[in-house]
Design an enzyme around this catalytic site. Structure first.
Site, mmCIF file in Angstrom:
data_model
loop_
_atom_site.group_PDB
_atom_site.id
_atom_site.type_symbol
_atom_site.label_atom_id
_atom_site.label_comp_id
_atom_site.label_asym_id
_atom_site.label_seq_id
_atom_site.Cartn_x
_atom_site.Cartn_y
_atom_site.Cartn_z
ATOM 1 N N LYS A 12 -17.691 52.868 -7.419
ATOM 2 C CA LYS A 12 -17.277 53.146 -6.036
ATOM 3 C C LYS A 12 -16.363 54.360 -5.977
ATOM 4 C CE LYS A 12 -16.514 48.255 -5.019
ATOM 5 N NZ LYS A 12 -15.505 47.727 -5.940
ATOM 6 N N LYS A 37 -20.918 54.763 -15.689
ATOM 7 C CA LYS A 37 -21.222 53.641 -14.794
ATOM 8 C C LYS A 37 -21.260 54.108 -13.328
ATOM 9 C CE LYS A 37 -18.074 50.555 -13.474
ATOM 10 N NZ LYS A 37 -17.384 49.361 -13.009
ATOM 11 N N LYS A 47 -9.078 53.449 -15.797
ATOM 12 C CA LYS A 47 -8.474 53.676 -14.480
ATOM 13 C C LYS A 47 -7.125 54.381 -14.572
ATOM 14 C CE LYS A 47 -11.130 50.572 -11.785
ATOM 15 N NZ LYS A 47 -11.298 49.618 -10.731
HETATM 16 N N1 AQP Z 1 -22.462 50.027 -12.157
HETATM 17 C C1 AQP Z 1 -22.500 48.709 -12.151
HETATM 18 N N2 AQP Z 1 -23.566 48.053 -12.650
HETATM 19 C C2 AQP Z 1 -23.615 46.684 -12.637
HETATM 20 N N3 AQP Z 1 -22.633 45.916 -12.117
HETATM 21 C C3 AQP Z 1 -21.557 46.539 -11.606
HETATM 22 N N4 AQP Z 1 -20.424 46.086 -11.033
HETATM 23 C C4 AQP Z 1 -19.645 47.130 -10.678
HETATM 24 N N5 AQP Z 1 -20.233 48.286 -11.012
HETATM 25 C C5 AQP Z 1 -21.431 47.960 -11.589
HETATM 26 C C6 AQP Z 1 -20.120 44.667 -10.813
HETATM 27 O O1 AQP Z 1 -19.776 44.499 -9.446
HETATM 28 C C7 AQP Z 1 -18.811 43.462 -9.337
HETATM 29 C C8 AQP Z 1 -17.677 43.876 -8.441
HETATM 30 O O2 AQP Z 1 -16.972 44.946 -8.986
HETATM 31 P P1 AQP Z 1 -15.528 45.308 -8.412
HETATM 32 O O3 AQP Z 1 -15.523 45.361 -6.945
HETATM 33 O O4 AQP Z 1 -14.519 44.420 -9.038
HETATM 34 O O5 AQP Z 1 -15.277 46.725 -8.892
HETATM 35 P P2 AQP Z 1 -15.566 47.473 -10.196
HETATM 36 O O6 AQP Z 1 -16.205 46.682 -11.276
HETATM 37 O O7 AQP Z 1 -14.306 48.124 -10.569
HETATM 38 O O8 AQP Z 1 -16.650 48.394 -9.559
HETATM 39 P P3 AQP Z 1 -16.601 49.899 -9.358
HETATM 40 O O9 AQP Z 1 -17.704 50.284 -8.461
HETATM 41 O O10 AQP Z 1 -16.552 50.561 -10.675
HETATM 42 O O11 AQP Z 1 -15.279 50.128 -8.537
HETATM 43 P P4 AQP Z 1 -14.154 51.156 -8.800
HETATM 44 O O12 AQP Z 1 -14.790 52.486 -8.847
HETATM 45 O O13 AQP Z 1 -13.234 50.962 -7.619
HETATM 46 O O14 AQP Z 1 -13.541 50.759 -10.085
HETATM 47 C C9 AQP Z 1 -18.393 43.080 -10.746
HETATM 48 O O15 AQP Z 1 -19.057 41.895 -11.122
HETATM 49 C C10 AQP Z 1 -18.883 44.228 -11.574
HETATM 50 O O16 AQP Z 1 -19.221 43.818 -12.884
#
Ligand code: AQP
Length: 334
Positions: free
Chosen positions: A199, A196, A113
């Site tokens: 979002k 991955k 990040k």
């Molecule tokens: N691609 C993924 N596959 C499986 N699980 C996933 N999680 C996130 N992306 C995947 C799981 O979703 C939960 C919530 O995640 P979060 O809201 O804390 O955000 P994150 O992990 O940072 O998800 P993103 O989509 O990658 O967000 P951004 O882009 O904002 O960083 C967690 O349990 C995570 O494991």
């Protein structure tokens, strides 16, 4: 009794990775004697640039997504982290005093990040895993269902809990177990099977959002990157084919089949046969969630009432834990 705790950030829209990697499992963990606490982690969402005017609405939307996906407020407590933020932040500070910088330096999410500009990243982003440890330990959670990407943060949480227990000679904090469940522990981008699904990825075509219409879902799957080969007849045949492996994984997780069963069903078929079936399945699963979210969001006061009640339950568990931590650490009290 298991105490289950997990959360998602109110950043952008939830996507299929969040649903399959975490949310679907949260729903399945309800009942059967488990106490479930599902949090909207808005204090984490502000560690990256965000829109002030949209934050509160985004938290409500994430709560609506939880409920629409099947989290039942009668069985699980749903709450917003900042509603108990005084306690989370207080415990975070205590835990920060026993978290080694060397361990934080190894966290891959921070590296991803912060990117090349790590020097300019905020302290909050760097300290994110310590707040996450506080989020979990404050409820003495026994199990934390997450996607694969959060495994490292869970290890740090266990580590900090052990340090506390060791330093104060008390077996106080429960060491939480990560629950990385199902076929889709790491859903990958539809544009690049080595990244991955996220979002915050720039291309909206890389993910299926829980708010996408059936036409958008079908279009994104149609345009998903693949390779020129037909689908293999064994799971081993997916080796070195990240995009094919990802689409098969998604199909398996949505249908409740194993990857081996999906591969057997589509062995030797071209993607042009497989993709419409995957689109159909995805729409069948996501469209009712989207529809229910829309209904829920039309009555925001009902979501707020659920969140208020959830925060009361959360506080009733967290406050005595923080009080005992202070006592163990030797703080003044009358
Ligand atoms: N691609 C993924 N596959 C499986 N699980 C996933 N999680 C996130 N992306 C995947 C799981 O979703 C939960 C919530 O995640 P979060 O809201 O804390 O955000 P994150 O992990 O940072 O998800 P993103 O989509 O990658 O967000 P951004 O882009 O904002 O960083 C967690 O349990 C995570 O494991």
């Amino acid at each position: 009794m298991k105490r289950i705790l997990s959360g998602m950030q109110p950043t952008y829209q939830l996507h299929l990775g969040n649903y399959l990697g975490a949310l679907q499992n949260w729903v399945n963990l309800q009942g059967t004697g488990n106490q479930c606490l599902y949090c909207v982690v808005d204090m984490h969402a502000i560690t990256m640039p965000y829109e002030r005017d949209g934050l509160s609405k985004a938290s409500r939307e994430i709560a609506a997504a939880y409920i629409a996906a099947g989290v039942d407020p009668a069985q699980s407590s749903i709450f917003v982290q900042s509603a108990v933020g005084d306690l989370h932040a207080e415990l975070m500070w205590y835990l920060a005093t026993m978290t080694q910088l060397g361990k934080l330096d190894r966290m891959t999410q921070f590296k991803d990040k912060a990117g090349k500009n790590a020097e300019k990243a905020g302290l909050g982003l760097y300290a994110y895993p310590v707040l996450m440890a506080a989020d979990i330990l404050i409820y003495q959670a026994t199990h934390v269902p997450v996607g694969e990407d959060q495994k490292q943060h869970l290890e740090l949480t266990r580590d900090v809990a052990s340090t506390f227990n060791h330093r104060y000679g008390r077996d106080f904090f429960t060491l939480p177990d990560p629950m990385i469940m199902g076929e889709a522990t790491r859903v990958m981008s539809l544009r690049d099977g080595t990244q991955k699904m996220s979002k915050s990825a720039e291309s909206d075509l890389s993910r299926i959002n829980l708010t996408d219409t059936p036409d958008m879902i079908a279009d994104k799957i149609k345009r998903a990157k693949t390779d020129p080969l037909a689908l293999p007849d064994t799971v081993d045949g997916l080796e070195g084919r990240p995009e094919a492996a990802n689409l098969i994984t998604i199909y398996a997780a949505l249908s409740g089949l194993t990857k081996a069963q999906v591969v057997a069903e589509f062995a030797g078929k071209p993607f042009s046969d497989f993709k419409p079936k995957l689109a159909e399945l995805t729409v069948a699963k996501i469209a009712p969630i989207t529809e229910k979210m829309r209904h829920l969001l039309a009555e925001p006061q009902e979501i707020d009432a659920i969140l208020v009640k959830g925060a009361e339950t959360a506080r009733s568990i967290a406050a005595p834990v923080v009080a005992e931590v202070k006592d163990i650490m030797g703080f003044w009290k009358v």
